[in-house]
Design an enzyme around this catalytic site. Structure first.
Site, PDB file in Angstrom:
ATOM      1  N   ARG A 225       1.243  -7.126  -1.776  1.00 38.20           N
ATOM      2  CA  ARG A 225       0.009  -7.467  -2.476  1.00 38.20           C
ATOM      3  C   ARG A 225      -0.244  -8.955  -2.315  1.00 38.20           C
ATOM      4  O   ARG A 225       0.720  -9.748  -2.287  1.00 38.20           O
ATOM      5  CB  ARG A 225       0.114  -7.143  -3.977  1.00 38.20           C
ATOM      6  CG  ARG A 225       0.067  -5.667  -4.323  1.00 38.20           C
ATOM      7  CD  ARG A 225      -1.326  -5.066  -4.089  1.00 38.20           C
ATOM      8  NE  ARG A 225      -1.398  -3.672  -4.471  1.00 38.20           N
ATOM      9  CZ  ARG A 225      -1.356  -2.647  -3.613  1.00 38.20           C
ATOM     10  NH1 ARG A 225      -1.233  -2.857  -2.320  1.00 38.20           N
ATOM     11  NH2 ARG A 225      -1.464  -1.406  -4.054  1.00 38.20           N
ATOM     12  N   HIS A 273      -5.967  -5.241   4.743  1.00 38.12           N
ATOM     13  CA  HIS A 273      -5.307  -4.246   3.879  1.00 38.12           C
ATOM     14  C   HIS A 273      -5.309  -2.871   4.571  1.00 38.12           C
ATOM     15  O   HIS A 273      -5.751  -1.872   4.000  1.00 38.12           O
ATOM     16  CB  HIS A 273      -5.971  -4.168   2.497  1.00 38.12           C
ATOM     17  CG  HIS A 273      -5.061  -3.581   1.446  1.00 38.12           C
ATOM     18  ND1 HIS A 273      -5.033  -4.007   0.149  1.00 38.12           N
ATOM     19  CD2 HIS A 273      -4.132  -2.591   1.518  1.00 38.12           C
ATOM     20  CE1 HIS A 273      -4.133  -3.314  -0.532  1.00 38.12           C
ATOM     21  NE2 HIS A 273      -3.579  -2.448   0.281  1.00 38.12           N
TER      22      HIS A 273
HETATM   23  C1  GLV Z   1      -1.854   0.445  -0.564  1.00 39.68           C
HETATM   24  O1  GLV Z   1      -2.025  -0.712  -0.723  1.00 39.68           O
HETATM   25  C2  GLV Z   1      -1.111   1.299  -1.447  1.00 39.68           C
HETATM   26  O2  GLV Z   1      -0.763   0.856  -2.541  1.00 39.68           O
HETATM   27  O3  GLV Z   1      -0.868   2.441  -1.056  1.00 39.68           O
END
Ligand code: GLV
Length: 310
Positions: A225, A273
């Site tokens: 994150r 992401h």
């Molecule tokens: C992606 O970021 C997840 O948490 O699966």
């Protein structure tokens, strides 16, 4: 049982179809068309869903995250009190993350940024041969993702360490734990990979003090994150020459604003992401299994431990 589905518009139909393929009798309501709030017994949601909104459903029994991470569900106001939250533990999520980590470890290990720069400048020059057994990899977090990535890296000959809060044995991986272990691991990590859950304890863990312990010329890889990394500290370590590169998939905020220095930083490689994207058809069976367990009052699986924060 009616299931409330809430995710990005483009993913909504794939999720609905995947859940119905497992159980055609499910009554699926696509947010914001929730219908009668008293009919909703489970909510399957992704990051943007407002947890306060879930307080509208008096019969809610279960919340399921559409991903591995649940930090978005736990931040204030958090889920309605007393309602269990499950996360995904999915082979395809784990596989994708392992590939992304491998891609970036090998990118740095094999001096790819330098060779790309040489190609751009038409420079024919061999760099010193990289020695796999001497490139020490430190992984922050040995959960599903970290353990899998560690196994892949070990399989091609890298010495792998893994940091955890409490001692954890993973075959072939040197385990370091607690605050002292964190510092000791950073000091020996030529490549530091973050695959931790984001909790109040891990927020900002990759900061100037940790980066400063890393060997000069090291690399950081963050697939967890954005909140794990103190961006100003990472940028300072890259710009000051202490670190040689970073591979980042996650940011704070997302999407990363167009004027953020990461976008054009010569030592940063980014993905939006996208290291590991949930494939609804792969995840649906475990979601339906948990819905049935909730309905029948049987023990749920992959439950989030609220006290640990993941
Ligand atoms: C992606 O970021 C997840 O948490 O699966």
């Amino acid at each position: 049982m009616a299931v409330l589905l809430s995710t990005k518009a483009q993913a909504m139909k794939a999720w609905r179809d995947a859940l119905l393929a497992v159980d055609p009798t499910l009554d699926i309501r696509m947010f914001p068309d929730a219908g009668d709030p008293a009919g909703i017994e489970a909510a399957v949601v992704w990051t943007a869903h407002d947890m306060a909104e879930l307080r509208r459903y008096p019969k809610l029994k279960l919340i399921v995250s559409m991903g591995a991470g649940v930090d978005h569900l736990l931040r204030p106001p958090g889920p309605p009190p007393g309602i269990p939250v499950a996360r995904l533990v999915d082979r395809m999520l784990t596989t994708q993350m392992g590939e992304w980590v491998l891609l970036n470890v090998l990118r740095f290990h094999r001096q790819d940024p330098d060779y790309r720069a040489q190609q751009r400048d038409r420079v024919w020059r061999e760099l010193p041969a990289p020695v796999t057994a001497e490139r020490r990899i430190g992984i922050l977090g040995l959960g599903e993702l970290g353990t899998h990535a560690a196994g892949l890296l070990r399989g091609i000959g890298f010495p792998v360490m893994g940091w955890t809060r409490r001692p954890k044995a993973v075959e072939g991986v040197e385990n370091l734990h607690g605050p002292d272990g964190l510092r000791a691991m950073a000091a020996r990590s030529d490549i530091l990979v973050c695959l931790l859950p984001l909790t109040p304890e891990t927020r900002g863990i990759v900061d100037a003090s940790l980066l400063g312990l890393m060997p000069r010329g090291g690399f950081v890889i963050n697939g967890a994150r954005g909140g794990h990394v103190v961006d100003a500290d990472l940028l300072a370590a890259l710009d000051g020459g202490h670190l040689a590169g970073a591979a980042l998939d996650v940011f704070q905020p997302e999407p990363l604003p167009a004027d953020h220095p990461y976008w054009s930083h010569p030592k940063v490689v980014m993905t939006p992401h996208a290291a590991s994207i949930t494939i609804p058809a792969s995840a649906a069976p475990q979601v339906v299994d948990n819905l049935r367990r909730a309905r029948e009052g049987r023990p749920l699986v992959n439950l989030v431990d609220f006290s640990a924060g993941y």
